[in-house]
Each structure stands twice: as C-alpha cells, then as structure tokens.
Design an enzyme around this catalytic site. Structure first.
Site, PDB file in Angstrom:
ATOM      1  N   HIS A 121       0.815  -1.212   0.000  1.00 57.94           N
ATOM      2  CA  HIS A 121       0.000   0.000   0.000  1.00 57.94           C
ATOM      3  C   HIS A 121       0.850   1.264   0.000  1.00 57.94           C
ATOM      4  CE1 HIS A 121       0.816   0.764   4.308  1.00 57.94           C
ATOM      5  NE2 HIS A 121       0.782  -0.557   4.421  1.00 57.94           N
ATOM      6  N   ASP A 122       0.390   2.254  -0.747  1.00 58.69           N
ATOM      7  CA  ASP A 122       0.972   3.596  -0.783  1.00 58.69           C
ATOM      8  C   ASP A 122       2.376   3.639  -1.382  1.00 58.69           C
ATOM      9  OD1 ASP A 122      -1.256   4.965   0.752  1.00 58.69           O
ATOM     10  OD2 ASP A 122      -0.593   3.528   2.258  1.00 58.69           O
ATOM     11  N   GLY A 139       5.118  -0.893   2.825  1.00 58.41           N
ATOM     12  CA  GLY A 139       4.305   0.269   2.493  1.00 58.41           C
ATOM     13  C   GLY A 139       5.096   1.552   2.359  1.00 58.41           C
TER      14      GLY A 139
END
Length: 263
Positions: A121-122, A139
């Site tokens: 994520h991200d 992340g």
C-alpha cells in the site's frame, strides 16, 4: 470486441476497453477500469478501485488491487493506478493505498515486474523499473525511474530508491539508495555508481565521471553528508548542462531523503 473467457467472472460495472483479453477463471471487480490492449491472464484477480492503462500484461494468479495489509485499514475506497505497457508476472501482489498516505498506490509505465513480487500500500513506482522475482516492497516505498531491484530483496517501509539505482539480490534495505548508486547486502551498503546502466541509457562520459566524483565525496572523503552536498553542488554548477542535470538529480534525491542514505 472484448475477449472474455467463458469461465472468467467480470463484474458488469467494470469498464474494459473493447480489445481487452480476460483469461480463464480470472476475476475482475466492479470498480476496475482496464485500458486498450491489456491482457488479464488465467486465474488473475483485479479488484478494488483499480485503473490499468493500455497495453498491460498481467500474469497468471496475480492479485492486483487487493486491500492493503495495514491493520488501520477500515474499508475506505482507496485506489491503485497502473500506467501503460507494464509486464506484471505470475503471483505478483499490488495493493491499494491507505487514507493515512493519500489513498493511492501507483505504478507508472514500461515496468518489468517478475514473479512473486509484492508492492504494498501507498508505494509509488515510476517508469522503466525492473523488479526481479520475489522483490518485496513494504508500504510507502518510492522507486524512481530506471531503478533495478534484485530478487529476494526486502525493502523497509518509507524507503526511497533513486533513479538509475541498482539493488543487488537478497538485500535488506532500511535506508534510502541515492540515485545512480549500486547497493547490496544485509544490511545493504553502497558499492559505487551504476556505470554500465548509465552508459546503456545514453549518459555522457562527462556526466558519469561527475557522478563517480560525487560518489567519492559522499562515501570516501570523510566529509559529513551536508559537507559533501556543498562540494557536489559546486562542481555540478560549474559543469556542462548534462553534468549539471545528472548532479542536480542526485542532489535533489539527497535533499528529499528522510531515512538517511545507505552508508
């Protein structure tokens, strides 16, 4: 006409260009957009609020657009955006973002992502990168243009890997790798400038020489980072345009680093 295998499940709300291929037993969710010329191969899942551009090829059993592996995630409609002409091989996982960091994971154009890679994520992956098999990004990692990440490498959250950098296989990265630098090991340490990669991409001999000098100032001069940056900026400003551009890119990376660079 879209070529969807009879065993595939494509939500009627999904938006697929007319020539998209969806292979056997693949699943495409309702909030997915897939651009022209893309192929979703057998058993792949594309889900979440995910946009794929044109000409992408997603290998068998990949999971694209899954929920982030973050215990803070509470089902928010975060996104994954993938650009054009990416090859993403089998069993790769790429997750959507979290609201704590803009709600977006992104992959640019012309990336070569081999089997079993994880992009969490991200993360933000730029263009023309290479991820060897089993490279793993935690992340919030940023990977800039033309970077190469070796197989079995683990990258700690919030690390940045600069443009034209190369990370050797089975490395552990807990700090940033500056643009143009080769790093490897557990914990990864620098081993010089990615000279061969720069030659292949058309960097001039003068620009490469300047980057090698900058590397010596960073790692072999005994200067502090701030002292080295002053000297690097001085000779970069005095160089020809191609030298200035290369040195400026390195300085911009150093100035943006928040975790410190590999030492």
């Amino acid at each position: 006409m879209t070529n969807i295998h009879p065993t595939a499940i494509v939500d009627p709300k999904a938006q697929l260009a007319g020539d998209v291929v969806v292979g056997p037993y693949a699943i495409v969710g309702p909030n997915v957009t897939i651009g022209a010329g893309s192929q979703i191969l057998a058993h792949t899942v594309v889900d979440g609020h995910t946009t794929l551009g044109e000409g992408n090829k997603i290998g068998p059993f990949a999971s694209i657009g899954g929920s982030p592996q973050d215990m803070k995630y509470a089902g928010e409609p975060t996104r994954l955006v993938i650009g054009d002409r990416n090859t993403i091989r089998e069993f790769t996982t790429i997750h959507t973002g979290t609201v704590q960091d803009g709600g977006l994971t992104s992959v640019g154009n012309d990336n070569w992502i081999m089997a079993y890679v994880h992009i969490a994520h991200d993360c933000h992956v730029a263009n023309h990168t290479v991820f060897s098999s089993n490279a793993q990004l935690a992340g919030h990692v940023h990977v800039d243009d033309w970077a190469i990440i070796g197989g079995m490498t683990g990258v700690h959250q919030f690390v940045r890997i600069g443009a034209h950098a190369m990370v050797g296989g089975a490395s552990v990265l807990v700090q940033d790798v500056p643009s143009f630098v080769i790093a490897s090991g557990d914990r990864a340490v620098p081993y010089g400038i990615n000279v061969e990669g720069l030659r292949r991409r058309g960097f001039s001999a003068d620009a490469i020489t300047a980057l090698r000098h900058a590397y010596k100032l960073l790692y072999k001069s005994g200067l502090t980072l701030d002292e080295a940056k002053v000297q690097i900026e001085a000779f970069g400003n005095a160089g020809a345009p191609d030298v200035f551009e290369a040195v400026r890119a390195l300085l911009d990376f150093l100035n943006a680093s928040t975790r410190g660079i590999v030492r």
